[in-house]
Design a protein around this motif. Structure first.
Motif, PDB file in Angstrom:
ATOM      1  N   ASN A 119      -1.338 -36.678  -1.545  1.00 31.70           N
ATOM      2  CA  ASN A 119      -2.857 -37.395  -0.778  1.00 31.70           C
ATOM      3  C   ASN A 119      -2.850 -38.702  -1.943  1.00 31.70           C
ATOM      4  O   ASN A 119      -4.072 -39.253  -2.322  1.00 31.70           O
ATOM      5  CB  ASN A 119      -3.798 -36.398  -1.296  1.00 31.70           C
ATOM      6  CG  ASN A 119      -3.743 -35.044  -0.575  1.00 31.70           C
ATOM      7  OD1 ASN A 119      -3.874 -35.090   0.736  1.00 31.70           O
ATOM      8  ND2 ASN A 119      -3.709 -34.092  -1.359  1.00 31.70           N
ATOM      9  N   LYS A 135      -7.335 -33.594  -5.389  1.00 35.38           N
ATOM     10  CA  LYS A 135      -6.924 -33.014  -4.381  1.00 35.38           C
ATOM     11  C   LYS A 135      -5.501 -31.969  -4.568  1.00 35.38           C
ATOM     12  O   LYS A 135      -4.880 -32.713  -5.058  1.00 35.38           O
ATOM     13  CB  LYS A 135      -6.737 -33.365  -2.831  1.00 35.38           C
ATOM     14  CG  LYS A 135      -8.081 -34.270  -2.326  1.00 35.38           C
ATOM     15  CD  LYS A 135      -7.804 -34.669  -1.227  1.00 35.38           C
ATOM     16  CE  LYS A 135      -8.942 -35.534  -0.616  1.00 35.38           C
ATOM     17  NZ  LYS A 135     -10.252 -34.549  -0.208  1.00 35.38           N
ATOM     18  N   GLY A 137      -2.250 -30.853  -3.903  1.00 35.32           N
ATOM     19  CA  GLY A 137      -1.007 -31.208  -2.718  1.00 35.32           C
ATOM     20  C   GLY A 137      -0.117 -30.242  -2.593  1.00 35.32           C
ATOM     21  O   GLY A 137      -0.161 -29.113  -2.974  1.00 35.32           O
ATOM     22  N   ARG A 275      -5.984 -38.340   7.535  1.00 36.26           N
ATOM     23  CA  ARG A 275      -4.726 -37.558   7.241  1.00 36.26           C
ATOM     24  C   ARG A 275      -3.588 -38.270   7.676  1.00 36.26           C
ATOM     25  O   ARG A 275      -2.440 -37.899   8.043  1.00 36.26           O
ATOM     26  CB  ARG A 275      -4.370 -36.103   7.703  1.00 36.26           C
ATOM     27  CG  ARG A 275      -5.534 -35.155   6.893  1.00 36.26           C
ATOM     28  CD  ARG A 275      -5.093 -33.844   7.170  1.00 36.26           C
ATOM     29  NE  ARG A 275      -5.058 -33.427   8.747  1.00 36.26           N
ATOM     30  CZ  ARG A 275      -5.913 -32.994   9.428  1.00 36.26           C
ATOM     31  NH1 ARG A 275      -7.339 -33.128   8.986  1.00 36.26           N
ATOM     32  NH2 ARG A 275      -5.603 -32.667  10.725  1.00 36.26           N
TER      33      ARG A 275
END
Length: 321
Positions: A119, A135, A137, A275
């Motif tokens: 990310n 986040k 990953g 994404r």
């Protein structure tokens, strides 16, 4: 004076290439005006002895004004934007530069995988806007990479991926089976690859034969956590189907470096998807790769000027007429 017309933004700018052009005393005309369909070629084509091609298509109509032209050379590998039969009909050799930018494109594919896995774009944006969105990953070691097209770029990427602990499967009707065996790469068909891979990286030529190679039906074969990378040509992936798969949670993400129209129309919903990682067709844009490609173009021009037959010419029949 020999006149070189180029539609490549990078030809003649990097590494030893500018000095080499200066030594040779060639005149370089750069036609890269994106506001014009042909980049400005029509205004200068009558003076050109050789054309070094970027992304502007070389058509039969364009060649009608090329009264002095002796050869067409691609500043890169993919020649799907060059009308080779039209060049052959006019007795013009067409050459490209296979392998010169393979490592550069493969490295960008690795960069896209890492960006999606960790990310990176979102993390950067979070920090610079005052946030702290950490986040979780995933690692790419232990994952399966599916390579579609095991040519120079595909083989380079396979070696890099294996070095990072990935399992590699590949599909290519003309695959080097000895290379695959030596590097622990399983050769499979496209459907099998799509069903097994955590990352799918496309390295095939463009053109009608590969248009929408990855379409809605093919995307349904992929894991919902898988990521798709297109560093080939824009038409290879159906963007409408890709956006739908992402929006419905049937695909984990994508990385895109090639588009049907460049620059692309960013009104398409794919460009607002969180994404997806985008690059401006930069796979081959390293100093080292651009230097390699440029020097190969120059070497082939010199050989042609000396009456030779460069081994990279794709339509050698022109030398027999």
């Amino acid at each position: 004076m020999t006149v070189i017309l180029t539609t490549s933004p990078g030809f003649g700018k990097h590494g030893r290439v500018p000095e080499r052009l200066k030594e040779l005393g060639w005149e370089l005309i750069r036609c890269v005006d994106t506001s014009l369909p042909d980049g400005g070629v029509s205004a200068h084509i009558a003076r050109a002895d050789y054309m070094v091609v970027g992304l502007v298509p070389v058509t039969a109509q364009m060649l009608e004004g090329a009264t002095k032209l002796k050869a067409v050379l691609k500043h890169g590998v993919g020649v799907d934007n060059i009308d080779i039969p039209a060049c052959t009909a006019r007795g013009l050799p067409v050459a490209n530069t296979p392998g010169a930018n393979a490592d550069a494109v493969a490295e960008l594919a690795v960069g896209m995988m890492l960006s999606l896995a960790r990310n990176i774009p979102a993390g950067h944006q979070s920090v610079v806007t005052g946030g702290w969105d950490r986040k979780v990953g995933s690692q790419i070691g232990g994952k399966t990479l599916g390579i579609v097209g095991l040519g120079n770029i595909g083989r380079s990427l396979a070696r890099m991926a294996r070095g990072m602990g990935m399992t590699v499967v590949a599909t290519d009707p003309y695959a080097d089976k000895a290379f695959a065996a030596d590097n622990g790469i399983e050769l499979v068909d496209l459907d099998d690859l799509l069903g097994r891979a955590d990352y799918v990286s496309l390295h095939v030529f463009g053109g009608a034969g590969n248009a929408s190679l990855i379409n809605a039906d093919k995307l349904r074969l992929m894991k919902p956590t898988a990521r798709l990378l297109n560093l080939a040509r824009g038409e290879v992936v159906d963007l409408d189907a890709l956006a739908e798969a992402l929006n419905e949670g049937r695909l984990g993400g994508a990385g895109i470096d090639a588009y049907i129209k460049e620059p692309p129309e960013t009104t398409h919903p794919i460009f607002s998807h969180p994404r997806v990682v985008f690059m401006p067709h930069s796979g081959a844009d390293t100093v080292e790769a651009v230097e390699n490609v440029g020097l190969m173009n120059i070497a082939d021009i010199e050989e042609l000027m000396a009456g030779g037959k460069p081994r990279r010419v794709l339509n050698p029949d022109v030398f027999e007429s």
